[in-house]
Design a protein around this motif. Structure first.
Motif, PDB file in Angstrom:
ATOM      1  N   VAL A  43      -2.524  15.197   0.383  1.00 44.83           N
ATOM      2  CA  VAL A  43      -1.381  14.305   0.603  1.00 44.83           C
ATOM      3  C   VAL A  43      -1.387  13.250  -0.492  1.00 44.83           C
ATOM      4  N   ASP A  44      -0.301  13.191  -1.249  1.00 44.38           N
ATOM      5  CA  ASP A  44      -0.226  12.293  -2.396  1.00 44.38           C
ATOM      6  C   ASP A  44       0.047  10.856  -1.952  1.00 44.38           C
ATOM      7  N   ASN A  45      -0.917   9.965  -2.183  1.00 47.32           N
ATOM      8  CA  ASN A  45      -0.702   8.544  -1.882  1.00 47.32           C
ATOM      9  C   ASN A  45      -0.819   7.697  -3.149  1.00 47.32           C
ATOM     10  N   SER A  46      -0.692   8.333  -4.311  1.00 49.20           N
ATOM     11  CA  SER A  46      -0.960   7.654  -5.578  1.00 49.20           C
ATOM     12  C   SER A  46      -0.001   6.490  -5.842  1.00 49.20           C
ATOM     13  N   ALA A  47       1.224   6.564  -5.288  1.00 47.66           N
ATOM     14  CA  ALA A  47       2.220   5.518  -5.571  1.00 47.66           C
ATOM     15  C   ALA A  47       1.793   4.163  -5.000  1.00 47.66           C
ATOM     16  N   PHE A  48       1.005   4.169  -3.925  1.00 45.47           N
ATOM     17  CA  PHE A  48       0.596   2.876  -3.352  1.00 45.47           C
ATOM     18  C   PHE A  48      -0.850   2.901  -2.881  1.00 45.47           C
ATOM     19  N   LYS A  49      -1.668   3.736  -3.515  1.00 42.65           N
ATOM     20  CA  LYS A  49      -3.083   3.822  -3.120  1.00 42.65           C
ATOM     21  C   LYS A  49      -3.791   2.469  -3.233  1.00 42.65           C
ATOM     22  N   ASP A  50      -3.488   1.713  -4.293  1.00 42.63           N
ATOM     23  CA  ASP A  50      -4.153   0.418  -4.484  1.00 42.63           C
ATOM     24  C   ASP A  50      -3.735  -0.610  -3.454  1.00 42.63           C
ATOM     25  N   GLN A  51      -2.608  -0.360  -2.797  1.00 42.62           N
ATOM     26  CA  GLN A  51      -2.138  -1.295  -1.773  1.00 42.62           C
ATOM     27  C   GLN A  51      -2.706  -0.983  -0.392  1.00 42.62           C
ATOM     28  N   ILE A  52      -3.423   0.122  -0.260  1.00 38.12           N
ATOM     29  CA  ILE A  52      -4.126   0.431   0.989  1.00 38.12           C
ATOM     30  C   ILE A  52      -5.521  -0.167   0.871  1.00 38.12           C
ATOM     31  N   GLN A  53      -5.789  -1.190   1.670  1.00 33.09           N
ATOM     32  CA  GLN A  53      -7.028  -1.952   1.488  1.00 33.09           C
ATOM     33  C   GLN A  53      -7.776  -2.141   2.799  1.00 33.09           C
ATOM     34  N   PHE A  54      -9.093  -2.209   2.687  1.00 32.38           N
ATOM     35  CA  PHE A  54      -9.883  -2.631   3.828  1.00 32.38           C
ATOM     36  C   PHE A  54      -9.753  -4.151   3.943  1.00 32.38           C
ATOM     37  N   VAL A  55      -9.779  -4.660   5.159  1.00 35.97           N
ATOM     38  CA  VAL A  55      -9.436  -6.060   5.411  1.00 35.97           C
ATOM     39  C   VAL A  55     -10.327  -7.043   4.654  1.00 35.97           C
ATOM     40  N   SER A  56     -11.623  -6.756   4.534  1.00 37.59           N
ATOM     41  CA  SER A  56     -12.510  -7.725   3.888  1.00 37.59           C
ATOM     42  C   SER A  56     -12.194  -7.860   2.400  1.00 37.59           C
ATOM     43  N   ARG A  57     -11.749  -6.774   1.767  1.00 40.10           N
ATOM     44  CA  ARG A  57     -11.359  -6.861   0.355  1.00 40.10           C
ATOM     45  C   ARG A  57     -10.143  -7.768   0.190  1.00 40.10           C
ATOM     46  N   PHE A  58      -9.163  -7.581   1.078  1.00 37.09           N
ATOM     47  CA  PHE A  58      -7.958  -8.401   0.999  1.00 37.09           C
ATOM     48  C   PHE A  58      -8.296  -9.870   1.221  1.00 37.09           C
ATOM     49  N   LEU A  59      -9.098 -10.146   2.265  1.00 32.25           N
ATOM     50  CA  LEU A  59      -9.393 -11.537   2.613  1.00 32.25           C
ATOM     51  C   LEU A  59     -10.222 -12.245   1.548  1.00 32.25           C
ATOM     52  N   ILE A  60     -11.230 -11.573   0.994  1.00 27.95           N
ATOM     53  CA  ILE A  60     -12.083 -12.269   0.030  1.00 27.95           C
ATOM     54  C   ILE A  60     -11.307 -12.570  -1.252  1.00 27.95           C
ATOM     55  N   LYS A  61     -10.342 -11.722  -1.583  1.00 30.38           N
ATOM     56  CA  LYS A  61      -9.498 -12.019  -2.747  1.00 30.38           C
ATOM     57  C   LYS A  61      -8.632 -13.260  -2.469  1.00 30.38           C
ATOM     58  N   GLU A  62      -8.124 -13.362  -1.244  1.00 32.93           N
ATOM     59  CA  GLU A  62      -7.337 -14.544  -0.882  1.00 32.93           C
ATOM     60  C   GLU A  62      -8.205 -15.797  -0.915  1.00 32.93           C
ATOM     61  N   PHE A  63      -9.405 -15.682  -0.346  1.00 37.19           N
ATOM     62  CA  PHE A  63     -10.307 -16.836  -0.320  1.00 37.19           C
ATOM     63  C   PHE A  63     -10.649 -17.275  -1.748  1.00 37.19           C
ATOM     64  N   ALA A  64     -10.916 -16.286  -2.603  1.00 36.44           N
ATOM     65  CA  ALA A  64     -11.302 -16.592  -3.982  1.00 36.44           C
ATOM     66  C   ALA A  64     -10.175 -17.266  -4.753  1.00 36.44           C
ATOM     67  N   SER A  65      -8.935 -16.982  -4.355  1.00 36.37           N
ATOM     68  CA  SER A  65      -7.791 -17.600  -5.048  1.00 36.37           C
ATOM     69  C   SER A  65      -7.449 -18.974  -4.474  1.00 36.37           C
ATOM     70  N   GLY A  66      -8.233 -19.403  -3.486  1.00 40.91           N
ATOM     71  CA  GLY A  66      -8.008 -20.722  -2.911  1.00 40.91           C
ATOM     72  C   GLY A  66      -7.278 -20.717  -1.585  1.00 40.91           C
ATOM     73  N   ASN A  67      -6.793 -19.569  -1.173  1.00 43.45           N
ATOM     74  CA  ASN A  67      -6.089 -19.459   0.113  1.00 43.45           C
ATOM     75  C   ASN A  67      -7.110 -19.180   1.216  1.00 43.45           C
ATOM     76  N   LYS A  68      -7.810 -20.232   1.607  1.00 45.96           N
ATOM     77  CA  LYS A  68      -8.910 -20.087   2.563  1.00 45.96           C
ATOM     78  C   LYS A  68      -8.656 -20.985   3.760  1.00 45.96           C
ATOM     79  N   PRO A  69      -8.924 -20.505   4.977  1.00 49.45           N
ATOM     80  CA  PRO A  69      -8.670 -21.352   6.145  1.00 49.45           C
ATOM     81  C   PRO A  69      -9.748 -22.421   6.299  1.00 49.45           C
ATOM     82  N   GLU A  70      -9.415 -23.467   7.018  1.00 50.99           N
ATOM     83  CA  GLU A  70     -10.424 -24.477   7.355  1.00 50.99           C
ATOM     84  C   GLU A  70     -11.344 -23.882   8.420  1.00 50.99           C
TER      85      GLU A  70
END
Length: 416
Positions: free
Chosen positions: A278-305
């Motif tokens: 099943v071809d998912n190449s068009a949006f494979k990079d947008q399918i993410q495990f939650v911890s990868r998404f969150l740590i990128k947000e935290f690293a960019s400064g979007n971190k909760p108190e």
């Protein structure tokens, strides 16, 4: 790269195409045998030849003569540790699973159907969850399932919840539209039918960093239990539906598709093209495990108190998250929590491997594989064991007195 809208009009290739093609990547094997040294099944079962012989070596023989198919391939758990170890990037686990499909190596009886069709079983069981949970925990019932279906009576079947995650989310979906940024959440069967708390915690954490959550209009099991039990046509049908739903969600403005299950995330991202064609190449990079998404947000400064938790936790890394290269994201995420004392357990397989360890004939192998992990956990003084995988959680809670939490739940506990 095709636009997502175009993907909706692509007719899926027939399953027979996947079954008939011969994957020649086994020729990249350099026979170093490092895969066998990392295989938990080969260590537990002397009669299992190991991934090198069952995978690349065996494939050469099977091409010459189907009669050379080795029935011992049924012992492979598809944990993917062989693929992580391989220096030549041979997809050994996939080669073995495809060989089982081509040579009728999957047993498909009532037990396999019941264990693998998690959507159907969840739908049927959640409506009468209190009764189902009492009945399936009764010793005579467990003994009956053992004798008639081969579901080992020493296992504890997962409890179902009366209010599924989707029902709960339906009451809160409108509130999510107030956020400018949005993601689509693939909750998976376990969160929907068994432990909705993980999904609720994920919504709370994302909302705390000003990101709204959407669900797809329809969602089917990612397919990992179906693949493990040989129901490949059904797995592919689910994959086609999920990919179509993802394309619609991303076209509608979601930034990513996030999963809180490491096995679901690996299947959606890697098994769909590798195992199901099943071809998912068009949006494979947008399918993410939650911890990868969150740590990128935290690293960019979007971190909760967050407030200090002052807890001791021990982290068990799931095999499929190791395969995705995602363990570092979860570890770094937990290190963001003030006051948390984190211990990293050795990277040993839990041995349950989804439905594998529930089968009577695999129980001893499953427990042998789990022993290293369990012995380490039994000596820890941690308040909680942390893991990203529902299968690992079940194995730990069935064999120890420790309560197991998802990393996202820890973050949610720390929110101010």
């Amino acid at each position: 790269m095709l636009p997502n809208k175009l993907l909706l009009h692509i007719k899926p290739a027939p399953v027979i195409k996947m079954l008939s093609l011969t994957d020649t990547t086994f020729d990249n094997c350099i026979k170093c045998t490092v895969c066998t040294t990392r295989c938990p099944v080969a260590e537990a079962r002397p009669d299992y030849p190991g991934p090198k012989q069952a995978g690349p070596d065996g494939e050469r023989f099977r091409i010459k003569s189907p009669g050379l198919y080795d029935d011992a391939l049924k012992y492979c758990t598809n944990c993917k540790r062989c693929e992580v170890a391989c220096p030549s990037n041979v997809h050994i686990g996939t080669i073995i699973q495809k060989a089982k499909a081509r040579h009728d190596g999957f047993k498909q009886g009532p037990r396999e159907f019941m264990l693998s069709h998690t959507d159907l079983m969840g739908t049927l069981s959640s409506t009468t969850a209190p009764i189902v949970n009492v009945v399936t925990a009764m010793k005579p019932v467990k003994k009956l399932l053992d004798k008639t279906l081969g579901v080992d009576e020493r296992r504890t079947l997962p409890k179902y919840t009366f209010q599924t995650f989707r029902k709960w989310f339906g009451k809160h979906a409108g509130n999510q539209e107030r956020f400018d940024r949005k993601i689509t959440y693939f909750h998976g069967c376990y969160t929907n039918y068994n432990v909705p708390a993980v999904g609720k915690d994920l919504v709370a954490v994302l909302n705390a960093i000003n990101i709204g959550v959407r669900l797809t209009a329809k969602e089917k099991c990612c397919g990992v239990p179906l693949i493990a039990n040989g129901f490949l046509k059904k797995a592919r049908k689910n994959a086609d539906l999920n990919m179509t739903q993802f394309a619609k969600s991303l076209d509608a403005g979601s930034e990513a598709v996030i999963s809180s299950s490491s096995s679901c995330a690996m299947t959606l991202r890697d098994e769909y093209p590798d195992m199901l064609d099943v071809d998912n190449s068009a949006f494979k990079d947008q399918i993410q495990f939650v911890s990868r998404f969150l740590i990128k947000e935290f690293a960019s400064g979007n971190k909760p108190e967050m407030k200090p938790l002052n807890l001791k936790v021990a982290y068990h890394s799931p095999c499929h998250l190791i395969r995705m290269g995602g363990v570092v994201h979860t570890v770094e995420l937990m290190r963001e929590i003030p006051g948390l004392e984190l211990t990293l357990l050795d990277q040993n397989c839990c041995g349950l491997s989804g439905t594998y360890g529930f089968k009577k004939e695999n129980y001893d192998t499953s427990q042998k594989i789990a022993n290293k992990m369990l012995e380490q956990i039994k000596t820890t003084e941690a308040d909680y064991i942390i893991t990203d995988c529902e299968s690992c959680k079940m194995q730990v809670e069935m064999n120890t007195d420790h309560k197991v939490l998802h990393p996202v739940t820890l973050i949610a506990m720390a929110l101010v």
